[in-house]
Motif scaffolding. Structure first.
Motif, PDB file in Angstrom:
ATOM      1  N   ILE A   1       0.853  -1.201   0.000  1.00 26.02           N
ATOM      2  CA  ILE A   1       0.000   0.000   0.000  1.00 26.02           C
ATOM      3  C   ILE A   1       0.886   1.248   0.000  1.00 26.02           C
ATOM      4  CG2 ILE A   1      -1.613   1.357   1.413  1.00 26.02           C
ATOM      5  CD1 ILE A   1      -2.824  -1.361   2.324  1.00 26.02           C
ATOM      6  N   LEU A   2       1.911   1.254   0.851  1.00 22.19           N
ATOM      7  CA  LEU A   2       2.817   2.416   0.906  1.00 22.19           C
ATOM      8  C   LEU A   2       3.486   2.617  -0.453  1.00 22.19           C
ATOM      9  CD1 LEU A   2       4.526   1.740   4.373  1.00 22.19           C
ATOM     10  CD2 LEU A   2       2.569   3.230   3.885  1.00 22.19           C
ATOM     11  N   PHE A   3       3.992   1.526  -1.015  1.00 18.28           N
ATOM     12  CA  PHE A   3       4.704   1.593  -2.298  1.00 18.28           C
ATOM     13  C   PHE A   3       3.787   2.112  -3.409  1.00 18.28           C
ATOM     14  CE2 PHE A   3       5.724  -0.974  -6.183  1.00 18.28           C
ATOM     15  CZ  PHE A   3       6.798  -0.200  -6.595  1.00 18.28           C
ATOM     16  N   GLU A   4       2.546   1.650  -3.414  1.00 15.86           N
ATOM     17  CA  GLU A   4       1.636   2.045  -4.500  1.00 15.86           C
ATOM     18  C   GLU A   4       1.146   3.478  -4.353  1.00 15.86           C
ATOM     19  OE1 GLU A   4      -1.293  -1.078  -4.457  1.00 15.86           O
ATOM     20  OE2 GLU A   4       0.244  -2.531  -5.075  1.00 15.86           O
ATOM     21  N   ARG A   5       0.984   3.958  -3.129  1.00 14.96           N
ATOM     22  CA  ARG A   5       0.377   5.290  -2.945  1.00 14.96           C
ATOM     23  C   ARG A   5       1.390   6.424  -2.843  1.00 14.96           C
ATOM     24  NH1 ARG A   5      -4.570   4.227   1.181  1.00 14.96           N
ATOM     25  NH2 ARG A   5      -5.360   2.354   0.184  1.00 14.96           N
ATOM     26  N   ILE A   6       2.617   6.123  -2.454  1.00 13.21           N
ATOM     27  CA  ILE A   6       3.632   7.187  -2.350  1.00 13.21           C
ATOM     28  C   ILE A   6       4.233   7.365  -3.745  1.00 13.21           C
ATOM     29  CG2 ILE A   6       5.825   7.876  -1.293  1.00 13.21           C
ATOM     30  CD1 ILE A   6       4.994   6.204   1.184  1.00 13.21           C
ATOM     31  N   PRO A   7       4.197   8.601  -4.281  1.00 10.47           N
ATOM     32  CA  PRO A   7       4.548   8.780  -5.688  1.00 10.47           C
ATOM     33  C   PRO A   7       5.951   8.317  -6.078  1.00 10.47           C
ATOM     34  CG  PRO A   7       3.465  10.740  -4.823  1.00 10.47           C
ATOM     35  CD  PRO A   7       3.663   9.816  -3.661  1.00 10.47           C
ATOM     36  N   ASN A   8       6.954   8.606  -5.271  1.00  9.39           N
ATOM     37  CA  ASN A   8       8.338   8.339  -5.677  1.00  9.39           C
ATOM     38  C   ASN A   8       8.942   7.288  -4.754  1.00  9.39           C
ATOM     39  OD1 ASN A   8      10.893   8.481  -6.706  1.00  9.39           O
ATOM     40  ND2 ASN A   8      11.298  10.589  -6.037  1.00  9.39           N
ATOM     41  N   ALA A   9       8.338   6.089  -4.772  1.00  8.77           N
ATOM     42  CA  ALA A   9       8.750   5.058  -3.808  1.00  8.77           C
ATOM     43  C   ALA A   9       9.367   3.846  -4.492  1.00  8.77           C
ATOM     44  CB  ALA A   9       7.548   4.617  -2.973  1.00  8.77           C
ATOM     45  N   ALA A  10      10.283   3.205  -3.777  1.00  9.85           N
ATOM     46  CA  ALA A  10      10.829   1.903  -4.177  1.00  9.85           C
ATOM     47  C   ALA A  10      10.491   0.910  -3.070  1.00  9.85           C
ATOM     48  CB  ALA A  10      12.338   2.002  -4.342  1.00  9.85           C
ATOM     49  N   LEU A  11      10.327  -0.341  -3.444  1.00 13.71           N
ATOM     50  CA  LEU A  11       9.981  -1.378  -2.466  1.00 13.71           C
ATOM     51  C   LEU A  11      11.053  -2.460  -2.468  1.00 13.71           C
ATOM     52  CD1 LEU A  11       7.984  -2.810  -0.500  1.00 13.71           C
ATOM     53  CD2 LEU A  11       6.865  -3.781  -2.514  1.00 13.71           C
ATOM     54  N   VAL A  12      11.565  -2.779  -1.290  1.00 16.69           N
ATOM     55  CA  VAL A  12      12.521  -3.884  -1.146  1.00 16.69           C
ATOM     56  C   VAL A  12      11.912  -4.895  -0.180  1.00 16.69           C
ATOM     57  CG1 VAL A  12      14.784  -4.542  -0.253  1.00 16.69           C
ATOM     58  CG2 VAL A  12      14.552  -2.459  -1.623  1.00 16.69           C
ATOM     59  N   THR A  13      11.742  -6.124  -0.668  1.00 17.00           N
ATOM     60  CA  THR A  13      11.235  -7.211   0.180  1.00 17.00           C
ATOM     61  C   THR A  13      12.409  -8.103   0.568  1.00 17.00           C
ATOM     62  OG1 THR A  13       9.136  -7.136  -0.984  1.00 17.00           O
ATOM     63  CG2 THR A  13       9.581  -9.108   0.293  1.00 17.00           C
ATOM     64  N   LEU A  14      12.552  -8.334   1.862  1.00 21.87           N
ATOM     65  CA  LEU A  14      13.700  -9.103   2.353  1.00 21.87           C
ATOM     66  C   LEU A  14      13.249 -10.525   2.659  1.00 21.87           C
ATOM     67  CD1 LEU A  14      14.867  -6.165   4.556  1.00 21.87           C
ATOM     68  CD2 LEU A  14      16.151  -7.073   2.629  1.00 21.87           C
ATOM     69  N   PRO A  15      13.864 -11.509   2.013  1.00 22.20           N
ATOM     70  CA  PRO A  15      13.391 -12.892   2.168  1.00 22.20           C
ATOM     71  C   PRO A  15      13.785 -13.520   3.504  1.00 22.20           C
ATOM     72  CG  PRO A  15      15.243 -12.792   0.626  1.00 22.20           C
ATOM     73  CD  PRO A  15      14.942 -11.371   1.035  1.00 22.20           C
ATOM     74  N   ASN A  16      12.882 -14.370   4.007  1.00 24.16           N
ATOM     75  CA  ASN A  16      13.139 -15.212   5.192  1.00 24.16           C
ATOM     76  C   ASN A  16      13.330 -14.433   6.484  1.00 24.16           C
ATOM     77  OD1 ASN A  16      13.149 -17.437   3.412  1.00 24.16           O
ATOM     78  ND2 ASN A  16      15.286 -16.970   2.897  1.00 24.16           N
ATOM     79  N   VAL A  17      12.759 -13.235   6.571  1.00 24.76           N
ATOM     80  CA  VAL A  17      12.866 -12.481   7.820  1.00 24.76           C
ATOM     81  C   VAL A  17      11.506 -11.918   8.208  1.00 24.76           C
ATOM     82  CG1 VAL A  17      15.296 -11.867   7.583  1.00 24.76           C
ATOM     83  CG2 VAL A  17      13.569 -10.355   6.666  1.00 24.76           C
ATOM     84  N   GLY A  18      11.401 -11.579   9.517  1.00 28.87           N
ATOM     85  CA  GLY A  18      10.149 -11.090  10.055  1.00 28.87           C
ATOM     86  C   GLY A  18      10.117  -9.581  10.187  1.00 28.87           C
TER      87      GLY A  18
END
Ligand code: MLT
Length: 266
Positions: free
Chosen positions: A227-244
């Motif tokens: 949601i943050l990534f889609e609504r903030i105009p100039n955003a990048a998203l990094v998903t970190l695997p295997n962590v909480g």
């Protein structure tokens, strides 16, 4: 460690990196302290040449813990006052979870101060009524029985199963929680319960923004980061695997690399 006097507080913070470096302020999660950012502060200071400020927020770590509740905008005003004392007009602002809630409150208060934004394992929305009631239960438990039962409740919410089984990750997180004051934990729990919805801010965030999330975060799941990534105009998203939820502590190298890449592009 340096301290600043801010209204009713003695606020402890760390300063890392060259005085002329890009200012970066990192805000910690609940119920931890600024110590959770040690690896990122060192790397941003030494490898990226940033001037990194990590406060212990009101009620946590070495900062005083007056009676709560601590609304998120009060915590944000404390951070702005610290930035003023340090002469930091504009800064990159990062927050993980509760640190993100405080970052949203600071954006509402003083958006012109924020040059870049890092939102890790956090959400824009408010608590449900059930979530608010659970915060009050937690506040009363802390007041009645201290920090040990809070650590027992929070640790499985903060760490992925593999991290919970890893003493090198688990033990320092538990120690950070145990070292906090019951008054501070209760004040922040009640403050988070009252927090405003920040969803209306997202479309107006003008600065570059990095959103990070652990793919096993059950407290603020990937859907919140999206949601943050889609609504903030100039955003990048990094998903970190295997962590909480405590992704910076559970995957420090990948998390830090993403931060260094982000600040290099500012
Ligand atoms: C945090 O990590 O700061 C807390 O889990 C946030 C929350 O309880 O909403």
């Amino acid at each position: 460690m340096p301290v600043a006097t801010i209204t009713d507080l003695t606020m402890q913070y760390t300063l890392t990196g060259p005085a002329e470096g890009l200012p970066v302020i990192l805000l910690h999660a609940f119920p931890l302290s600024g110590a959770m950012w040690a690896a990122q502060a060192t790397a941003l200071g030494e490898e990226a040449g940033c001037r990194v400020v990590v406060p212990d927020l009101r009620g946590f770590g070495g900062t005083s813990a007056p009676a709560g509740p601590y609304p998120m905008d009060l915590l944000a005003r404390d951070v702005v006052a610290l930035a003023d004392q340090l002469g930091l007009e504009r800064f990159v602002l990062g927050g993980l979870s509760m640190g993100g809630y405080v970052a949203f409150a600071l954006l509402r208060l003083a958006p012109q101060r924020v040059r870049g934004l890092i939102l890790a394992d956090t959400r824009a929305g408010t608590d449900t009524p059930e979530g608010q009631a659970n915060r009050e239960v937690m506040a009363q438990l802390a007041e009645r029985e201290g920090t040990a039962p809070i650590a027992d409740i929070m640790l499985p919410r903060l760490l992925a199963p593999a991290s919970l089984a890893n003493p090198a990750i688990l033990d320092p997180v538990r120690a950070m929680i145990l070292a906090n004051s019951s008054t501070g934990i209760a004040g922040a729990a009640r403050g988070m319960a009252q927090r405003a919805d920040a969803s209306d801010l997202l479309a107006d965030i003008a600065c570059p923004t990095l959103v990070l999330v652990g793919d096993q975060d059950t407290t603020t799941p990937i859907t919140e980061a999206q949601i943050l990534f889609e609504r903030i105009p100039n955003a990048a998203l990094v998903t970190l695997p295997n962590v909480g939820h405590l992704s910076n502590l559970e995957a420090p190298e990948a998390f830090t690399a993403a931060l260094i890449h982000f600040v290099a592009g500012l």
